[in-house]
Design a protein around this motif. Structure first.
Motif, PDB file in Angstrom:
ATOM      1  N   ASN A 264      52.382  47.088  55.418  1.00  0.00           N
ATOM      2  CA  ASN A 264      53.645  47.839  55.432  1.00  0.00           C
ATOM      3  C   ASN A 264      53.452  49.278  54.963  1.00  0.00           C
ATOM      4  OD1 ASN A 264      55.641  46.015  56.459  1.00  0.00           O
ATOM      5  ND2 ASN A 264      55.522  44.880  54.523  1.00  0.00           N
ATOM      6  N   PHE A 265      52.218  49.798  55.103  1.00  0.00           N
ATOM      7  CA  PHE A 265      51.941  51.153  54.632  1.00  0.00           C
ATOM      8  C   PHE A 265      52.553  52.221  55.536  1.00  0.00           C
ATOM      9  CE2 PHE A 265      47.861  49.461  52.474  1.00  0.00           C
ATOM     10  CZ  PHE A 265      48.618  48.980  51.425  1.00  0.00           C
ATOM     11  N   LEU A 266      52.908  51.883  56.767  1.00  0.00           N
ATOM     12  CA  LEU A 266      53.574  52.850  57.643  1.00  0.00           C
ATOM     13  C   LEU A 266      54.993  53.097  57.155  1.00  0.00           C
ATOM     14  CD1 LEU A 266      53.710  54.546  60.289  1.00  0.00           C
ATOM     15  CD2 LEU A 266      54.523  52.479  61.425  1.00  0.00           C
ATOM     16  N   PHE A 267      55.718  52.033  56.841  1.00  0.00           N
ATOM     17  CA  PHE A 267      57.127  52.132  56.482  1.00  0.00           C
ATOM     18  C   PHE A 267      57.349  52.557  55.035  1.00  0.00           C
ATOM     19  CE2 PHE A 267      57.277  49.331  60.162  1.00  0.00           C
ATOM     20  CZ  PHE A 267      58.374  49.834  60.850  1.00  0.00           C
ATOM     21  N   GLY A 268      56.383  52.283  54.161  1.00  0.00           N
ATOM     22  CA  GLY A 268      56.582  52.609  52.760  1.00  0.00           C
ATOM     23  C   GLY A 268      57.671  51.774  52.121  1.00  0.00           C
ATOM     24  N   GLU A 269      57.803  50.525  52.554  1.00  0.00           N
ATOM     25  CA  GLU A 269      58.786  49.616  51.969  1.00  0.00           C
ATOM     26  C   GLU A 269      58.335  48.177  52.202  1.00  0.00           C
ATOM     27  OE1 GLU A 269      62.453  50.429  53.941  1.00  0.00           O
ATOM     28  OE2 GLU A 269      61.820  49.604  55.850  1.00  0.00           O
ATOM     29  N   GLU A 270      58.828  47.277  51.388  1.00  0.00           N
ATOM     30  CA  GLU A 270      58.465  45.871  51.494  1.00  0.00           C
ATOM     31  C   GLU A 270      59.265  45.223  52.619  1.00  0.00           C
ATOM     32  OE1 GLU A 270      56.016  43.141  50.929  1.00  0.00           O
ATOM     33  OE2 GLU A 270      56.063  44.500  49.217  1.00  0.00           O
ATOM     34  N   ASP A 271      58.568  44.724  53.632  1.00  0.00           N
ATOM     35  CA  ASP A 271      59.235  44.055  54.754  1.00  0.00           C
ATOM     36  C   ASP A 271      58.290  42.985  55.300  1.00  0.00           C
ATOM     37  OD1 ASP A 271      60.602  43.181  56.938  1.00  0.00           O
ATOM     38  OD2 ASP A 271      60.801  45.135  57.904  1.00  0.00           O
ATOM     39  N   PRO A 272      58.432  41.734  54.841  1.00  0.00           N
ATOM     40  CA  PRO A 272      57.499  40.679  55.261  1.00  0.00           C
ATOM     41  C   PRO A 272      57.574  40.363  56.750  1.00  0.00           C
ATOM     42  CG  PRO A 272      59.358  39.758  54.045  1.00  0.00           C
ATOM     43  CD  PRO A 272      59.447  41.245  53.895  1.00  0.00           C
ATOM     44  N   ASP A 273      58.655  40.764  57.416  1.00  0.00           N
ATOM     45  CA  ASP A 273      58.813  40.456  58.837  1.00  0.00           C
ATOM     46  C   ASP A 273      58.324  41.577  59.749  1.00  0.00           C
ATOM     47  OD1 ASP A 273      60.027  37.998  58.207  1.00  0.00           O
ATOM     48  OD2 ASP A 273      61.966  38.991  57.928  1.00  0.00           O
ATOM     49  N   ALA A 274      57.902  42.700  59.177  1.00  0.00           N
ATOM     50  CA  ALA A 274      57.482  43.841  59.993  1.00  0.00           C
ATOM     51  C   ALA A 274      56.168  43.542  60.712  1.00  0.00           C
ATOM     52  CB  ALA A 274      57.324  45.081  59.124  1.00  0.00           C
ATOM     53  N   ALA A 275      56.056  44.044  61.925  1.00  0.00           N
ATOM     54  CA  ALA A 275      54.839  43.863  62.708  1.00  0.00           C
ATOM     55  C   ALA A 275      53.695  44.680  62.113  1.00  0.00           C
ATOM     56  CB  ALA A 275      55.084  44.276  64.150  1.00  0.00           C
ATOM     57  N   GLU A 276      52.455  44.237  62.362  1.00  0.00           N
ATOM     58  CA  GLU A 276      51.290  44.965  61.860  1.00  0.00           C
ATOM     59  C   GLU A 276      51.020  46.227  62.658  1.00  0.00           C
ATOM     60  OE1 GLU A 276      47.662  43.115  61.099  1.00  0.00           O
ATOM     61  OE2 GLU A 276      48.457  41.533  59.816  1.00  0.00           O
ATOM     62  N   THR A 277      51.514  46.276  63.886  1.00  0.00           N
ATOM     63  CA  THR A 277      51.350  47.470  64.718  1.00  0.00           C
ATOM     64  C   THR A 277      52.705  47.838  65.313  1.00  0.00           C
ATOM     65  OG1 THR A 277      49.070  46.896  65.282  1.00  0.00           O
ATOM     66  CG2 THR A 277      50.184  48.496  66.689  1.00  0.00           C
ATOM     67  N   ILE A 278      53.080  49.108  65.176  1.00  0.00           N
ATOM     68  CA  ILE A 278      54.345  49.608  65.715  1.00  0.00           C
ATOM     69  C   ILE A 278      54.023  50.506  66.906  1.00  0.00           C
ATOM     70  CG2 ILE A 278      56.463  50.855  65.232  1.00  0.00           C
ATOM     71  CD1 ILE A 278      56.109  48.274  63.619  1.00  0.00           C
ATOM     72  N   GLU A 279      54.459  50.083  68.077  1.00  0.00           N
ATOM     73  CA  GLU A 279      54.164  50.836  69.303  1.00  0.00           C
ATOM     74  C   GLU A 279      55.390  51.638  69.701  1.00  0.00           C
ATOM     75  OE1 GLU A 279      51.872  50.010  73.560  1.00  0.00           O
ATOM     76  OE2 GLU A 279      52.518  48.352  72.267  1.00  0.00           O
ATOM     77  N   GLY A 280      55.219  52.929  69.866  1.00  0.00           N
ATOM     78  CA  GLY A 280      56.356  53.816  70.124  1.00  0.00           C
ATOM     79  C   GLY A 280      56.973  54.249  68.804  1.00  0.00           C
ATOM     80  N   PHE A 281      57.478  55.481  68.741  1.00  0.00           N
ATOM     81  CA  PHE A 281      58.021  56.000  67.492  1.00  0.00           C
ATOM     82  C   PHE A 281      59.258  55.221  67.053  1.00  0.00           C
ATOM     83  CE2 PHE A 281      55.814  60.232  68.135  1.00  0.00           C
ATOM     84  CZ  PHE A 281      55.032  60.090  66.992  1.00  0.00           C
ATOM     85  N   THR A 282      59.261  54.855  65.761  1.00  0.00           N
ATOM     86  CA  THR A 282      60.372  54.159  65.125  1.00  0.00           C
ATOM     87  C   THR A 282      60.862  54.997  63.955  1.00  0.00           C
ATOM     88  OG1 THR A 282      59.504  51.970  65.708  1.00  0.00           O
ATOM     89  CG2 THR A 282      61.066  52.073  63.882  1.00  0.00           C
ATOM     90  N   LYS A 283      62.179  55.121  63.818  1.00  0.00           N
ATOM     91  CA  LYS A 283      62.737  55.904  62.720  1.00  0.00           C
ATOM     92  C   LYS A 283      62.457  55.208  61.395  1.00  0.00           C
ATOM     93  CE  LYS A 283      66.903  58.480  61.441  1.00  0.00           C
ATOM     94  NZ  LYS A 283      68.317  58.765  61.809  1.00  0.00           N
ATOM     95  N   LEU A 284      61.962  55.981  60.416  1.00  0.00           N
ATOM     96  CA  LEU A 284      61.576  55.423  59.124  1.00  0.00           C
ATOM     97  C   LEU A 284      62.589  55.793  58.044  1.00  0.00           C
ATOM     98  CD1 LEU A 284      57.769  56.323  59.189  1.00  0.00           C
ATOM     99  CD2 LEU A 284      58.880  54.245  60.035  1.00  0.00           C
ATOM    100  N   ASN A 285      62.654  54.970  57.048  1.00  0.00           N
ATOM    101  CA  ASN A 285      63.552  55.210  55.922  1.00  0.00           C
ATOM    102  C   ASN A 285      62.721  55.473  54.674  1.00  0.00           C
ATOM    103  OD1 ASN A 285      65.842  55.369  54.302  1.00  0.00           O
ATOM    104  ND2 ASN A 285      65.880  53.157  53.939  1.00  0.00           N
ATOM    105  N   ILE A 286      62.111  56.659  54.635  1.00  0.00           N
ATOM    106  CA  ILE A 286      61.243  56.977  53.491  1.00  0.00           C
ATOM    107  C   ILE A 286      61.799  58.145  52.686  1.00  0.00           C
ATOM    108  CG2 ILE A 286      59.144  56.002  54.454  1.00  0.00           C
ATOM    109  CD1 ILE A 286      58.299  58.692  55.390  1.00  0.00           C
ATOM    110  N   GLY A 287      63.123  58.324  52.742  1.00  0.00           N
ATOM    111  CA  GLY A 287      63.766  59.316  51.888  1.00  0.00           C
ATOM    112  C   GLY A 287      64.121  60.598  52.613  1.00  0.00           C
ATOM    113  N   ALA A 288      65.103  61.300  52.047  1.00  0.00           N
ATOM    114  CA  ALA A 288      65.552  62.570  52.608  1.00  0.00           C
ATOM    115  C   ALA A 288      64.773  63.726  51.994  1.00  0.00           C
ATOM    116  CB  ALA A 288      67.051  62.736  52.362  1.00  0.00           C
TER     117      ALA A 288
END
Length: 754
Positions: A264-288
């Motif tokens: 989960n090092f891409l997202f910077g948050e704990e998410d046990p259901d997140a995929a190991e590879t994210i294909e295509g840009f996904t909006k992240l919630n890592i702060g303003a």
């Protein structure tokens, strides 16, 4: 946590030049910039000299060492004009202010760009060209260099196994142009791939797509053989590749990511259901308010702040060799089994109250520089890459679990001293809204810091540091004068402003003095201004005296809570109608602070809004612009742009301006509607084409208004001309949709001219 067993690697270069308003004393050297390349570090000192430390297994330090590493910062040359650094594993590249490009270290697979296949033990120039403006490289694994010239063309060299250089050869030994486009502003390189940013805000990717970190949609080929646009968006601001992860930033402040999400090092948050590879840009919630992000395969470090200045740093990942800087790190000895880690951000143990201008990260280590030139480093130090002076005999197991202050060497290198150039209000006003090349050429001998664009100047025989600020399009939008430390700064400020009454040709029209603090208001004369300054507790106020020396330019002597400076700025807000939707959702306070000198906070009809008395389109037509705060607060909810009637009284001219923008909108938007309205806004007629609407407009004698409504992304854009010949582009989201047809004239707070 799922961890892959292979060796994690990283490739990143964030080429955002971070500006600092702190005056650097020439009597004491401090750190200006730093760059981490795998396990070798490079830095530029405040005098423009270039320094290195860390591994030297490929002679990448640029000087001879008795072992294959060094923990001491040492100068690489006597030159004082280094402005940019980029590095990979064993090879690094450097840019000078004169536009020449240099390399040091390995040359395998043509990575040096020199063309002779030989290792470069000292700094060696790449070719003879002197028009380079930007350089990037694969940060860890990979053997590529990329560079952009001043004309906007893109060049590359080195390994071409994955078509990352867009030619047929497997190896390219000298810089070779990639395509024919000349609108590139940035390029970043990963493991055998690259992503480029163009002037129009579009992103393009090519090379290896095996790690799915090019931002391309599912099903894209594993090798991208030509630069391919990532989606259709044209509001990208920046892009960073960290090993097999990619982050991209939009102008609205949002951050998007793709590629490896291991741990989960891409997202910077704990998410046990997140995929190991994210294909295509996904909006992240890592702060303003994110300014920059750095890192490597096993972690990331993020800086938050405003206008390139960071007041908060967060970090996440594996705490191998102290990477997290929390004093809990464990030495890596071939296994991650007993090493702590986190996928949610924590704060490294940096000193409180510091602000930062640069973050860089190598393999499991981080180096930061504060706005006053201090350097702090932590993490892995087996090659001496922290530059902390650890004895070479101890480096095999060396690391720092928390940030450590790294002193800046004080020995003088060479014989360089900047001269001083006289600053004139009229002579410098002409540079506003121009490209910086001519000004920087005129100030070359006065250069203090080419990266921060700081120069030594005199104003009325007093000494100042002049800082050149650029907008997103690379044009000068502000020149800042910071006086040398003195107990007579206030006396000088009063003297200078007094001179404006005598030297009106130099200073231009006085528009008034705005003050905000314990009380707020406007002083309309120089006499009132000086009386207020002499009698006020200056620590309680921000005081800006505004002069109009040249069309489109303000000169502003300022006292901001006791701090004195002088600003020459663009006096208007530049806009492209179809791009204003990018302000929707923008932080309301940030927009105001970034445009303080040319905007005003107001309240009316139960609404809070930021008012720009002057806004200009590309054709220099003058408008008024308001940005209204969203109902839930904190963000920009709608934008209104309306013609400044004081500057556009001619009916035919106003009509032609409306038609010009209407044509641009219909060209860039296929989903639009055209209709006529009565004075109450009721629809009375619809049109199939813009030509039909224009014909009706010219024959209706302003009995009706015309509205052109387009859908652009999540925003609706309505471009209105009404029966009173005032018109507005009202841009809003569907949630707060509402049209206004009778907009009042916009008046300057000072009643002056732009």
């Amino acid at each position: 946590m799922k961890m892959k067993s292979e060796y994690f690697v990283k490739a990143s270069l964030l080429g955002i030049v971070l500006l600092c308003s702190v005056w650097i004393s020439l009597a004491q050297y401090v750190w200006r910039d730093v760059y981490s390349a795998d396990a070798t570090s490079y830095a530029i000192r405040s005098d423009g000299t270039l320094w290195s430390c860390g591994w030297n297994d490929e002679d990448q330090l640029g000087y001879t060492t008795t072992t294959d590493r060094s923990s001491e910062w040492r100068s690489m040359s006597e030159d004082h004009d280094w402005i940019m650094m980029a590095g990979s594993r064993g090879t690094s590249f450097f840019l000078k202010s004169n536009g020449t490009l240099w390399t040091v270290g390995a040359a395998s697979k043509g990575v040096s760009g020199v063309g002779d296949g030989k290792k470069n033990r000292v700094l060696t120039q790449i070719g003879t060209d002197s028009d380079w403006a930007y350089v990037a490289s694969s940060h860890f694994w990979g053997n590529n260099g990329f560079a952009i010239k001043k004309d906007g063309t893109l060049w590359g060299w080195g390994d071409n196994s994955y078509k990352q250089l867009i030619v047929s050869n497997k190896v390219v030994i000298v810089p070779t142009q990639i395509g024919t486009d000349n609108d590139w502003v940035k390029v970043v390189s990963g493991e055998n791939n690259a992503i480029g940013l163009k002037k129009d805000g579009t992103l393009w990717a090519w090379g290896s797509n095996f790690n799915k970190n090019l931002g391309l949609p599912k099903g894209s080929p594993k090798i991208i053989k030509t630069p391919t646009q990532i989606g259709t968006d044209s509001d990208w601001r920046d892009v960073v590749i960290l090993s097999r992860r990619t982050y991209a930033f939009k102008r609205d402040g949002s951050v998007w990511g793709c590629g490896s999400n291991n741990g989960n090092f891409l997202f910077g948050e704990e998410d046990p259901d997140a995929a190991e590879t994210i294909e295509g840009f996904t909006k992240l919630n890592i702060g303003a308010s994110l300014v920059t992000i750095e890192g490597y395969g096993n972690g990331a470090v993020v800086g938050y702040g405003l206008n390139g200045e960071m007041n908060q740093i967060k970090i996440w990942g594996i705490n191998e060799d102290g990477f997290l800087g929390d004093d809990k790190g464990v030495i890596f000895q071939g296994s991650y089994e007993n090493i702590p880690w986190t996928s949610t951000p924590i704060t490294p143990l940096l000193p409180e109250g510091k602000k930062y201008k640069k973050i860089t990260a190598g393999e499991a280590y981080v180096i930061v520089i504060t706005t006053d030139g201090e350097m702090y480093a932590w993490g892995r130090n087996k090659g001496g890459q922290l530059g902390d002076g650890t004895d070479v005999s101890l480096l095999a197991t060396a690391f720092r679990k928390s940030p450590t202050l790294i002193p800046c060497p004080q020995e003088k290198i060479g014989n360089y001293e900047p001269t001083s150039v006289a600053f004139g209000i009229q002579s410098f006003a002409k540079y506003i809204n121009q490209r910086p090349d001519a000004l920087m050429n005129d100030l070359q001998e006065a250069c203090i810091d080419p990266v921060k664009r700081e120069y030594r100047v005199t104003f009325y025989d007093r000494s100042f540091v002049l800082t050149v600020h650029l907008d997103e399009k690379g044009l000068i939008d502000q020149l800042s004068l910071t006086p040398d430390p003195s107990d007579k700064q206030l006396e000088d400020w009063i003297e200078f402003v007094s001179k404006s009454e005598v030297d009106k040709t130099e200073w231009g029209n006085f528009l008034g003095t705005r003050f905000q603090g314990t009380s707020s208001g406007v002083k309309k004369t120089i006499k009132e201004t000086l009386e207020f300054v002499r009698g006020a507790n200056l620590a309680d106020y921000r005081i800006t005296a505004t002069f109009n020396p040249l069309s489109g330019v303000y000169f502003i002597p300022e006292i901001a809570h006791g701090t004195i400076s002088y600003q020459m700025i663009r006096s208007y807000y530049p806009f492209v109608l179809d791009e204003l939707t990018g302000l929707l959702g923008y932080d309301y306070e940030s927009l105001y602070n970034e445009n303080y000198y040319i905007s005003y906070k107001m309240k009316a009809w139960g609404l809070s809004y930021i008012y720009f008395a002057y806004a200009r389109d590309k054709e220099n037509n003058i408008f008024n612009l308001t940005a209204t705060e969203s109902k839930d607060g904190g963000k920009v909810g709608s934008i209104d742009v309306y013609l400044n009637e004081d500057d556009n009284k001619d009916v035919e001219k106003s009509t032609n301006i409306w038609i010009h923008h209407a044509k641009l909108l219909t060209q860039s938007n296929t989903d639009y509607k055209l209709y006529a309205t009565d004075v109450f806004g009721n629809i009375t007629k619809t049109f199939e084409t813009l030509d039909d609407a224009i014909k009706f407009l010219r024959t209706d004698q302003r009995k009706s208004g015309i509205t052109l409504t387009c859908i652009k992304g999540v925003a609706q854009v309505s471009w209105v001309i009404n029966s009173k010949n005032t018109y507005a582009a009202i841009i809003y989201t569907p949630a707060n949709a509402a049209l206004s047809f009778d907009l009042s004239n916009g008046e300057s707070l000072y009643g002056g001219v732009c």
